[in-house]
Design a protein around this motif. Structure first.
Motif, PDB file in Angstrom:
ATOM      1  N   ALA A  34       0.817  -1.213   0.000  1.00  0.00           N
ATOM      2  CA  ALA A  34       0.000   0.000   0.000  1.00  0.00           C
ATOM      3  C   ALA A  34       0.852   1.265   0.000  1.00  0.00           C
ATOM      4  O   ALA A  34       0.322   2.351  -0.105  1.00  0.00           O
ATOM      5  CB  ALA A  34      -0.918  -0.003   1.215  1.00  0.00           C
ATOM      6  N   ARG A  35       2.175   1.101   0.118  1.00  0.00           N
ATOM      7  CA  ARG A  35       3.042   2.283   0.169  1.00  0.00           C
ATOM      8  C   ARG A  35       2.956   3.044  -1.153  1.00  0.00           C
ATOM      9  O   ARG A  35       3.218   2.486  -2.218  1.00  0.00           O
ATOM     10  CB  ARG A  35       4.480   1.822   0.412  1.00  0.00           C
ATOM     11  CG  ARG A  35       5.443   2.972   0.432  1.00  0.00           C
ATOM     12  CD  ARG A  35       6.872   2.585   0.095  1.00  0.00           C
ATOM     13  NE  ARG A  35       7.322   1.317   0.630  1.00  0.00           N
ATOM     14  CZ  ARG A  35       8.313   1.183   1.499  1.00  0.00           C
ATOM     15  NH1 ARG A  35       8.928   2.225   1.944  1.00  0.00           N
ATOM     16  NH2 ARG A  35       8.678  -0.004   1.907  1.00  0.00           N
ATOM     17  N   PRO A  36       2.575   4.325  -1.110  1.00  0.00           N
ATOM     18  CA  PRO A  36       2.477   5.072  -2.362  1.00  0.00           C
ATOM     19  C   PRO A  36       3.858   5.218  -3.000  1.00  0.00           C
ATOM     20  O   PRO A  36       4.872   5.191  -2.300  1.00  0.00           O
ATOM     21  CB  PRO A  36       1.935   6.436  -1.927  1.00  0.00           C
ATOM     22  CG  PRO A  36       1.467   6.277  -0.540  1.00  0.00           C
ATOM     23  CD  PRO A  36       2.225   5.144   0.061  1.00  0.00           C
ATOM     24  N   LEU A  41       5.170  10.614  -7.141  1.00  0.00           N
ATOM     25  CA  LEU A  41       4.357  11.758  -6.720  1.00  0.00           C
ATOM     26  C   LEU A  41       5.197  13.033  -6.715  1.00  0.00           C
ATOM     27  O   LEU A  41       4.769  14.081  -7.223  1.00  0.00           O
ATOM     28  CB  LEU A  41       3.770  11.507  -5.332  1.00  0.00           C
ATOM     29  CG  LEU A  41       2.741  10.377  -5.218  1.00  0.00           C
ATOM     30  CD1 LEU A  41       2.201  10.299  -3.805  1.00  0.00           C
ATOM     31  CD2 LEU A  41       1.609  10.586  -6.201  1.00  0.00           C
ATOM     32  N   ALA A  42       6.407  12.927  -6.155  1.00  0.00           N
ATOM     33  CA  ALA A  42       7.254  14.119  -6.087  1.00  0.00           C
ATOM     34  C   ALA A  42       7.631  14.595  -7.489  1.00  0.00           C
ATOM     35  O   ALA A  42       7.550  15.791  -7.795  1.00  0.00           O
ATOM     36  CB  ALA A  42       8.507  13.808  -5.275  1.00  0.00           C
ATOM     37  N   VAL A  43       8.014  13.650  -8.339  1.00  0.00           N
ATOM     38  CA  VAL A  43       8.429  14.028  -9.691  1.00  0.00           C
ATOM     39  C   VAL A  43       7.248  14.636 -10.452  1.00  0.00           C
ATOM     40  O   VAL A  43       7.402  15.642 -11.159  1.00  0.00           O
ATOM     41  CB  VAL A  43       9.000  12.800 -10.436  1.00  0.00           C
ATOM     42  CG1 VAL A  43       9.175  13.097 -11.914  1.00  0.00           C
ATOM     43  CG2 VAL A  43      10.327  12.398  -9.832  1.00  0.00           C
ATOM     44  N   LEU A  44       6.052  14.070 -10.271  1.00  0.00           N
ATOM     45  CA  LEU A  44       4.863  14.618 -10.930  1.00  0.00           C
ATOM     46  C   LEU A  44       4.615  16.043 -10.453  1.00  0.00           C
ATOM     47  O   LEU A  44       4.349  16.941 -11.248  1.00  0.00           O
ATOM     48  CB  LEU A  44       3.642  13.750 -10.620  1.00  0.00           C
ATOM     49  CG  LEU A  44       3.454  12.493 -11.472  1.00  0.00           C
ATOM     50  CD1 LEU A  44       2.228  11.737 -11.020  1.00  0.00           C
ATOM     51  CD2 LEU A  44       3.322  12.868 -12.933  1.00  0.00           C
ATOM     52  N   PHE A  45       4.726  16.235  -9.134  1.00  0.00           N
ATOM     53  CA  PHE A  45       4.480  17.576  -8.597  1.00  0.00           C
ATOM     54  C   PHE A  45       5.423  18.591  -9.221  1.00  0.00           C
ATOM     55  O   PHE A  45       5.000  19.648  -9.673  1.00  0.00           O
ATOM     56  CB  PHE A  45       4.659  17.573  -7.073  1.00  0.00           C
ATOM     57  CG  PHE A  45       4.506  18.937  -6.478  1.00  0.00           C
ATOM     58  CD1 PHE A  45       3.249  19.438  -6.198  1.00  0.00           C
ATOM     59  CD2 PHE A  45       5.617  19.734  -6.220  1.00  0.00           C
ATOM     60  CE1 PHE A  45       3.109  20.709  -5.669  1.00  0.00           C
ATOM     61  CE2 PHE A  45       5.476  21.003  -5.698  1.00  0.00           C
ATOM     62  CZ  PHE A  45       4.219  21.490  -5.423  1.00  0.00           C
ATOM     63  N   TRP A  46       6.703  18.260  -9.266  1.00  0.00           N
ATOM     64  CA  TRP A  46       7.669  19.232  -9.786  1.00  0.00           C
ATOM     65  C   TRP A  46       7.527  19.423 -11.279  1.00  0.00           C
ATOM     66  O   TRP A  46       7.752  20.525 -11.782  1.00  0.00           O
ATOM     67  CB  TRP A  46       9.095  18.832  -9.410  1.00  0.00           C
ATOM     68  CG  TRP A  46       9.332  18.994  -7.946  1.00  0.00           C
ATOM     69  CD1 TRP A  46       9.557  18.003  -7.051  1.00  0.00           C
ATOM     70  CD2 TRP A  46       9.311  20.214  -7.202  1.00  0.00           C
ATOM     71  NE1 TRP A  46       9.686  18.527  -5.791  1.00  0.00           N
ATOM     72  CE2 TRP A  46       9.538  19.879  -5.851  1.00  0.00           C
ATOM     73  CE3 TRP A  46       9.125  21.556  -7.530  1.00  0.00           C
ATOM     74  CZ2 TRP A  46       9.580  20.821  -4.840  1.00  0.00           C
ATOM     75  CZ3 TRP A  46       9.167  22.503  -6.526  1.00  0.00           C
ATOM     76  CH2 TRP A  46       9.396  22.130  -5.195  1.00  0.00           C
ATOM     77  N   SER A  47       7.122  18.380 -12.004  1.00  0.00           N
ATOM     78  CA  SER A  47       6.986  18.606 -13.451  1.00  0.00           C
ATOM     79  C   SER A  47       5.741  19.416 -13.759  1.00  0.00           C
ATOM     80  O   SER A  47       5.666  20.022 -14.827  1.00  0.00           O
ATOM     81  CB  SER A  47       6.984  17.290 -14.235  1.00  0.00           C
ATOM     82  OG  SER A  47       6.752  16.205 -13.430  1.00  0.00           O
ATOM     83  N   ALA A 110      -1.895   8.519 -14.128  1.00  0.00           N
ATOM     84  CA  ALA A 110      -0.444   8.526 -14.348  1.00  0.00           C
ATOM     85  C   ALA A 110       0.224   7.367 -13.617  1.00  0.00           C
ATOM     86  O   ALA A 110       1.082   6.678 -14.173  1.00  0.00           O
ATOM     87  CB  ALA A 110       0.132   9.851 -13.873  1.00  0.00           C
ATOM     88  N   LEU A 111      -0.191   7.136 -12.354  1.00  0.00           N
ATOM     89  CA  LEU A 111       0.387   6.030 -11.582  1.00  0.00           C
ATOM     90  C   LEU A 111       0.051   4.696 -12.232  1.00  0.00           C
ATOM     91  O   LEU A 111       0.867   3.768 -12.242  1.00  0.00           O
ATOM     92  CB  LEU A 111      -0.138   6.058 -10.146  1.00  0.00           C
ATOM     93  CG  LEU A 111       0.464   7.128  -9.245  1.00  0.00           C
ATOM     94  CD1 LEU A 111      -0.288   7.190  -7.930  1.00  0.00           C
ATOM     95  CD2 LEU A 111       1.927   6.834  -8.976  1.00  0.00           C
ATOM     96  N   VAL A 138      -1.346   2.384  -6.650  1.00  0.00           N
ATOM     97  CA  VAL A 138      -1.944   3.351  -7.578  1.00  0.00           C
ATOM     98  C   VAL A 138      -3.075   4.104  -6.868  1.00  0.00           C
ATOM     99  O   VAL A 138      -3.159   5.339  -6.924  1.00  0.00           O
ATOM    100  CB  VAL A 138      -2.459   2.614  -8.832  1.00  0.00           C
ATOM    101  CG1 VAL A 138      -3.186   3.569  -9.749  1.00  0.00           C
ATOM    102  CG2 VAL A 138      -1.298   1.957  -9.567  1.00  0.00           C
ATOM    103  N   ALA A 139      -3.910   3.347  -6.161  1.00  0.00           N
ATOM    104  CA  ALA A 139      -5.032   3.965  -5.447  1.00  0.00           C
ATOM    105  C   ALA A 139      -4.546   4.786  -4.258  1.00  0.00           C
ATOM    106  O   ALA A 139      -4.953   5.941  -4.086  1.00  0.00           O
ATOM    107  CB  ALA A 139      -5.996   2.883  -4.981  1.00  0.00           C
TER     108      ALA A 139
END
Lengths: 159, 350
Positions: A34-36, A41-47, A110-111, A138-139
């Motif tokens: 369950a670990r995201p 997530l970080a890379v998506l945020f910065w892009s 995206a995930l 993903v969820a």
């Protein structure tokens, strides 16, 4: 080029590194699936927020680091993360203007694409691939997105 | 293009994201290809693993700090208790060792060797577990010993109660261990009670191994001990691996469904042992295929298959020329009376 210098490079690198640490942090087995995917997530945020700061190179390097840490075929996560980053960089203006709930839905997609590429390469390279648990993050990743985006947003001042 | 319009290309900012992505994709695929085929990137991995090690140490530091605090604030009573327990354990082990020496000598005499065999384990190295990955797809450990300590790829790893796994990737100061429960790992085992050889495959769970290749009528029961069979060239013969916990026989399936629990504390270990084996020991893993230079034993001690055929000399078809029996090989000179007698008996049915 003065515009380049004002990019939030330092918070970007630091938070991506922190996400990498969270990715390799040992967790109990039942929680592990369950670990995201914090790095994604970080890379998506910065892009999305600063597409010119890291761009696809950030996705590639972060993916390569995941490959090294997890011992997978070198380039597997790099390819998946580069692709997702590419989409995010292209569409950053559209995604950025959406409310957080819709952003979470896009992150879900995206995930899913990311995990599908990893899954496909697992299959082609002859590694065991088929467990239901691998799709769980993903969820959880999409659920965590609003919080992650808020936290990451505090690490720099948009100019 | 479906994605067109989101990105505003502006002059002086280098190539477009599409071009960059293509570049990185080609780079990734080349990497994968080189890594998958023949390990071309072994050196690159070695360097990258070294670069990754500090981060892994940082990740582990909270746990290590907590352990240190715990140990330094342990009460006197707890220490005394532990001391008492270790003393008792030590006494028991000493008693067993006394018996062990005698047994080794006795075993050597029985084998007809003039000297006792050297110990199987030549030397070992205690390695601390730095990181654990126990997911359903990967069961790995990272330990704090690497090539600088002489660790090599494909080295057996044990703990005090059983087999743990083998080293898979070795960095300069760290090594990645694939556990026997990893779904990509298989260990050749033997059921200790019956001697049946099979293969134990990881089930992606630190408490379970699967034995998928046992026929439904195989003699296997719950509680059977599995030991390494010494085949495969990594693990020596006779190390405890797991205990059978579940045997299911389905009338429809040709194979039994057998599960076993590893004896080693794969999900609890803080330290594991990397071992080097004495290569000359008979139980050591045989890396090279056994060729014809086996030491010849005493022929009188060999089994005599021809004598067992004696009760039915009137059926010549079953015996044939007996060429499969080693003692009747025509190239072996009939030097000793035992062989001469065998040859004589074998001539009877022909």
């Amino acid at each position: 080029m003065s515009a380049r210098d004002r990019q939030p490079r330092t918070p970007m690198l630091l938070t991506t590194l922190a996400a990498l640490v969270l990715t390799v942090l040992p967790l109990p087995a039942w929680l592990d699936d369950a670990r995201p995917a914090f790095v994604v997530l970080a890379v998506l945020f910065w892009s999305i927020t600063a597409p010119r700061a890291g761009g696809i190179a950030l996705g590639f390097v972060a993916g390569l680091m995941i490959d090294v840490f997890e011992g997978t075929v070198l380039g597997q996560h790099a390819l998946a993360l580069s692709f997702v980053t590419y989409i995010a960089v292209r569409e950053h203006q559209k995604i950025r203007s959406k409310p957080l709930f819709q952003q979470a839905l896009i992150v879900f997609g995206a995930l899913f694409v990311y995990e599908f590429i990893v899954f496909a390469i697992d299959g082609w390279s002859g590694h065991p691939a088929m467990t239901a648990g691998r799709w769980l993050h993903v969820a959880t990743g999409a659920l965590v997105w609003p919080l992650a985006a808020a936290l990451l947003g505090r690490t720099y001042e948009p100019r | 293009m479906a994605f067109a319009g989101g990105y505003r290309p502006s002059p002086g900012r280098g190539p477009s994201p599409g071009f960059r992505f293509t570049l990185y994709a080609v780079l990734s695929i080349t990497c994968m290809f080189l890594d998958q085929r023949g390990g071309w990137l072994e050196k690159a991995r070695y360097v990258l693993q070294a670069a990754a090690y500090p981060i892994q140490l940082v990740v582990r530091s909270p746990a290590a700090a907590w352990r240190w605090l715990e140990e330094s604030f342990e009460t006197r009573a707890a220490l005394r208790e532990e001391n008492e327990r270790l003393r008792a354990q030590n006494r028991e082990l000493m008693l067993r060792t006394v018996r062990y020496d005698a047994l080794v000598r006795e075993n050597a005499q029985l084998r007809g060797l003039t000297e006792a065999l050297p110990p199987l384990i030549e030397r070992w190295l205690v390695a601390e577990v730095v990181n654990v990955e126990l997911s359903s797809l990967r069961q790995r450990l990272l330990v704090n010993k690497g090539a600088q300590n002489g660790v090599f790829k494909g080295q057996a790893v044990i703990d005090e109660s059983g087999l743990v796994g083998q080293t898979m990737r070795v960095g300069p100061w760290s090594a990645e261990i694939i556990l026997i429960t990893d779904p990509e790992h298989a260990v050749p085992v033997q059921i200790e009670r019956t001697g049946v050889r099979t293969i134990a495959v990881g089930a992606g769970d630190a408490r379970a191994l699967a034995l998928p290749y046992l026929p439904a009528n195989a003699d296997v029961r719950e509680g059977d001990l599995l030991v390494t069979s010494g085949l495969g060239g990594v693990f020596p013969h006779g190390y405890p691996v797991a205990r059978v916990t579940e045997v299911r026989r389905d009338a429809v399936q040709p194979l039994a469904q057998v599960r076993a629990t590893p004896l080693a504390g794969l999900d609890r270990d803080r330290e594991v042992l990397l071992v080097w084996f004495e290569e000359t020991h008979p139980a050591a893993p045989s890396s090279a295929p056994v060729s014809g230079d086996l030491p010849a034993g005493d022929p009188a001690a060999q089994p005599q298959p021809a004598i067992r055929r004696e009760p039915r000399p009137e059926t010549p078809a079953t015996g044939g020329s007996g060429s499969f029996s080693p003692t009747s090989d025509p190239t072996v000179p009939a030097a000793t009376p035992a062989i001469a007698r065998t040859a004589a008996v074998q001539e009877v049915p022909q």
